[in-house]
Design an enzyme around this catalytic site. Sequence first.
Site, short mmCIF file in Angstrom:
data_model
loop_
_atom_site.label_atom_id
_atom_site.label_comp_id
_atom_site.label_asym_id
_atom_site.label_seq_id
_atom_site.Cartn_x
_atom_site.Cartn_y
_atom_site.Cartn_z
N HIS A 19 0.86 -1.20 0.00
CA HIS A 19 0.00 0.00 0.00
C HIS A 19 0.90 1.24 0.00
CE1 HIS A 19 -3.86 2.09 1.44
NE2 HIS A 19 -2.97 3.04 1.20
N HIS A 41 1.60 5.37 -1.68
CA HIS A 41 1.24 6.55 -2.49
C HIS A 41 2.52 7.14 -3.06
CE1 HIS A 41 -2.92 6.68 -1.00
NE2 HIS A 41 -2.38 6.18 0.10
N HIS A 53 -10.49 1.36 1.70
CA HIS A 53 -10.30 2.36 2.76
C HIS A 53 -11.55 2.25 3.62
CE1 HIS A 53 -8.71 6.24 4.44
NE2 HIS A 53 -9.92 6.16 4.96
N ASP A 70 1.43 2.64 3.54
CA ASP A 70 0.60 3.84 3.37
C ASP A 70 1.47 5.10 3.40
OD1 ASP A 70 -1.69 5.18 2.73
OD2 ASP A 70 -2.51 5.23 4.75
N HIS A 79 -4.78 -0.51 5.91
CA HIS A 79 -4.30 0.24 7.08
C HIS A 79 -5.20 0.10 8.32
CE1 HIS A 79 -7.02 2.96 5.01
NE2 HIS A 79 -6.12 3.38 4.18
N LYS A 115 -9.41 -0.21 -5.89
CA LYS A 115 -9.43 0.47 -4.59
C LYS A 115 -10.76 1.17 -4.35
CE LYS A 115 -7.79 2.23 -0.79
NZ LYS A 115 -6.63 2.97 -0.38
O1 DOR Z 1 -3.17 9.24 5.59
C1 DOR Z 1 -3.56 9.01 4.45
N1 DOR Z 1 -3.02 9.60 3.37
N2 DOR Z 1 -4.57 8.15 4.29
C2 DOR Z 1 -5.13 7.95 3.11
O2 DOR Z 1 -6.07 7.20 3.05
C3 DOR Z 1 -4.67 8.68 1.91
C4 DOR Z 1 -3.31 9.16 2.06
C5 DOR Z 1 -2.94 10.22 1.04
O3 DOR Z 1 -3.19 9.98 -0.16
O4 DOR Z 1 -2.40 11.25 1.41
ZN ZN Z 2 -3.38 5.06 1.50
#
Ligand code: DOR
Ligand code: ZN
Length: 362
Positions: free
Chosen positions: A13, A15, A136, A247, A174, A99
Amino acid sequence: MNKVKILRPDDWHLHLRDGETMKAVLPATARAYGRAMVMPNLTPPITSVKQAVEYRKKIVESIPDKNNFTPLMTCYLTDSTSPHELVKGFMDQVFIAAKLYPAGATTNSENGVTSIKNIYSVLEKMEIHGIPLSIHGEVTNPEVDIFDREKVFIEQVLIPIRKKFPELKIVFEHLSSKEGVDYVLEKDGPTFSTITPHHMLLTRNDLFKGGLRMFNYCLPVVKKETDRKAIVDAATSGDDHFFFGSDSAPHFEKNKLKDKAAGGIFNAPNSIEYVTQIFAENNKIDQLEKFTSLNGASFYGFAPSEESLILIKKEKPIEKDLSIMQGKDNIRSFKPDVPLYWEIAGSNYNNRFEKNEIEDAR
Ligand code: DOR
Ligand code: ZN
């Protein structure tokens, strides 16, 4: 035990964002992880096979050694996702999972799903084709206390989906609550779960210790000590329903240090180190490899890595600032009030390290 060797870990997971930010943060993940499940919440979100192929190409081209890291792509579900497009992407091995962002739940979720019923026809096809649903798991009803949103999601959304689509492969992302852990442990259908370093380390006290702490703010928000403890116990148990998903979510410092601060913790520069430390402190270092390198790969149907990573414990805490600059903007790295003693000592996939160090480590 001050040294451990594990098969190269994967991050289930992650980003990465797009453009220059992606280029700036990618090395922090590729230095350690062999594969990462890349989240689709860009603007605009990744909803088509074409977008995913282009995004994947840009990521691959940004890795200094192109063969050293494999990005795995996800499809952002909306109220109007075409089941046909998703199945086509899955068959072509472009989409590895889809997702579900409840609309309004988190960063860039405006185009997410407004009611789970709107995607029932998509879930039906996902169940038939074995496409994993990555969730999520928070309700967005503003009347629900923010600390209860995961628990209420289980009651109002997850249990009904489970009943209606009993064979659907689900990853409850998460995990942030004891109720979430308990739900996964019930094994009410094939529900699996990712766990982040920050949910294993922080409680809501860390959001307010000495003042408001925006850099400890993520979604779902960190909760009580009983929740944190349940999450650590789950991760370190070796149970194959739990696997690592960082995450890691980069945001510019200026967007964290403002009213309505962005939610997300950028932990890629020290995530594997903190996870190793947590396992070591709980005398569960023998379970580390399952969590970081085996359980997730097995769930998604991949072979484990053939490469290895060695971590060692230092005598003194590592104080290095691991933040990353992108142009004039700083992306501050995860820095809990917990000193970090573990660091990467070697691997057989990074030229900086010697192969024989790997052999010595076991
Ligand atoms: O803390 C987070 N940041 N939780 C999420 O679900 C998305 C992520 C983000 O894209 O910044
Ligand atoms: Zn995330």
